[in-house]
Design an enzyme around this catalytic site. Structure first.
Site, mmCIF file in Angstrom:
data_model
loop_
_atom_site.group_PDB
_atom_site.id
_atom_site.type_symbol
_atom_site.label_atom_id
_atom_site.label_comp_id
_atom_site.label_asym_id
_atom_site.label_seq_id
_atom_site.Cartn_x
_atom_site.Cartn_y
_atom_site.Cartn_z
ATOM 1 N N TYR A 27 0.853 -1.199 0.000
ATOM 2 C CA TYR A 27 0.000 0.000 0.000
ATOM 3 C C TYR A 27 0.882 1.239 0.000
ATOM 4 O O TYR A 27 0.624 2.196 -0.720
ATOM 5 C CB TYR A 27 -0.901 -0.015 1.223
ATOM 6 C CG TYR A 27 -1.874 -1.170 1.204
ATOM 7 C CD1 TYR A 27 -3.079 -1.065 0.508
ATOM 8 C CD2 TYR A 27 -1.586 -2.368 1.861
ATOM 9 C CE1 TYR A 27 -3.970 -2.124 0.470
ATOM 10 C CE2 TYR A 27 -2.481 -3.429 1.832
ATOM 11 C CZ TYR A 27 -3.670 -3.307 1.136
ATOM 12 O OH TYR A 27 -4.537 -4.352 1.097
ATOM 13 N N ASN A 50 -12.941 -0.377 -5.112
ATOM 14 C CA ASN A 50 -12.642 -0.845 -6.463
ATOM 15 C C ASN A 50 -13.854 -1.573 -7.045
ATOM 16 O O ASN A 50 -14.320 -2.547 -6.471
ATOM 17 C CB ASN A 50 -11.436 -1.792 -6.399
ATOM 18 C CG ASN A 50 -11.105 -2.355 -7.752
ATOM 19 O OD1 ASN A 50 -11.216 -1.652 -8.743
ATOM 20 N ND2 ASN A 50 -10.700 -3.608 -7.793
ATOM 21 N N CYS A 58 -6.615 -5.672 -7.408
ATOM 22 C CA CYS A 58 -6.352 -5.365 -6.008
ATOM 23 C C CYS A 58 -5.785 -6.546 -5.231
ATOM 24 O O CYS A 58 -5.283 -6.378 -4.132
ATOM 25 C CB CYS A 58 -7.624 -4.863 -5.353
ATOM 26 S SG CYS A 58 -9.074 -5.822 -5.787
ATOM 27 N N HIS A 59 -5.849 -7.742 -5.778
ATOM 28 C CA HIS A 59 -5.297 -8.899 -5.059
ATOM 29 C C HIS A 59 -3.781 -8.862 -5.049
ATOM 30 O O HIS A 59 -3.137 -9.576 -4.312
ATOM 31 C CB HIS A 59 -5.810 -10.195 -5.695
ATOM 32 C CG HIS A 59 -5.484 -10.326 -7.137
ATOM 33 N ND1 HIS A 59 -6.313 -9.848 -8.125
ATOM 34 C CD2 HIS A 59 -4.409 -10.857 -7.754
ATOM 35 C CE1 HIS A 59 -5.743 -10.119 -9.291
ATOM 36 N NE2 HIS A 59 -4.587 -10.714 -9.098
ATOM 37 N N GLU A 86 -0.942 -17.173 -9.399
ATOM 38 C CA GLU A 86 -0.179 -16.302 -10.295
ATOM 39 C C GLU A 86 1.317 -16.483 -10.128
ATOM 40 O O GLU A 86 2.113 -15.855 -10.792
ATOM 41 C CB GLU A 86 -0.563 -14.841 -10.034
ATOM 42 C CG GLU A 86 -2.034 -14.595 -10.356
ATOM 43 C CD GLU A 86 -2.313 -13.122 -10.589
ATOM 44 O OE1 GLU A 86 -1.522 -12.302 -10.130
ATOM 45 O OE2 GLU A 86 -3.314 -12.827 -11.248
#
Length: 105
Positions: A27, A50, A58-59, A86
């Site tokens: 952040y 969002n 946002c993940h 990912e």
DNA sequence: AAACTGACTTCTC
DNA sequence: GGAGAAGCCAGTT
């Protein structure tokens, strides 16, 4: 004069969108990129507002210590699952920033 | 316009 | 290394 006057929120989403798959950003890092080094908290709010994961992944945003602090599309549990999928490295419940922290360059 | 809230960060014990 | 407290920012009520 390109005065699109992006609101803080939109700027945050723009930056978030640039985070490559398999990497994560904190952040504070995002806050700094949008011009408010101390606005990490505000960034969190932007993530919460969002509209969709397509608008901003946002993940891929975690706390400064790699901990998953929240996720508006299913909770931190889902968030972790997505990151693992990912290719993000995890150390227990935290992201291994040494390997998966987004290096803007 | 003022006060409250929260997906943060950093310092101290 | 974990728990508690203070500081900061933008959005919402």
């Amino acid at each position: 004069m390109s005065e699109l006057k992006l609101t803080f929120r939109e700027k945050v989403w723009e930056v978030t969108r640039r985070i490559p798959k398999g990497k994560v950003a904190t952040y504070g890092q995002i806050a700094a990129l949008v011009g408010s080094p101390k606005g990490a908290r505000a960034v969190g709010m932007c993530m919460q507002t969002n509209p969709s994961i397509e608008n901003a992944p946002c993940h891929r945003v975690v706390a400064s210590n790699g901990k998953l602090t929240g996720y508006a599309f299913g909770g931190t549990n889902v968030k972790k699952t997505i990151l693992l999928k990912e290719g993000v490295e995890f150390v227990g419940d935290k992201v291994d920033l040494k390997q998966s922290l987004w290096d803007e360059n």
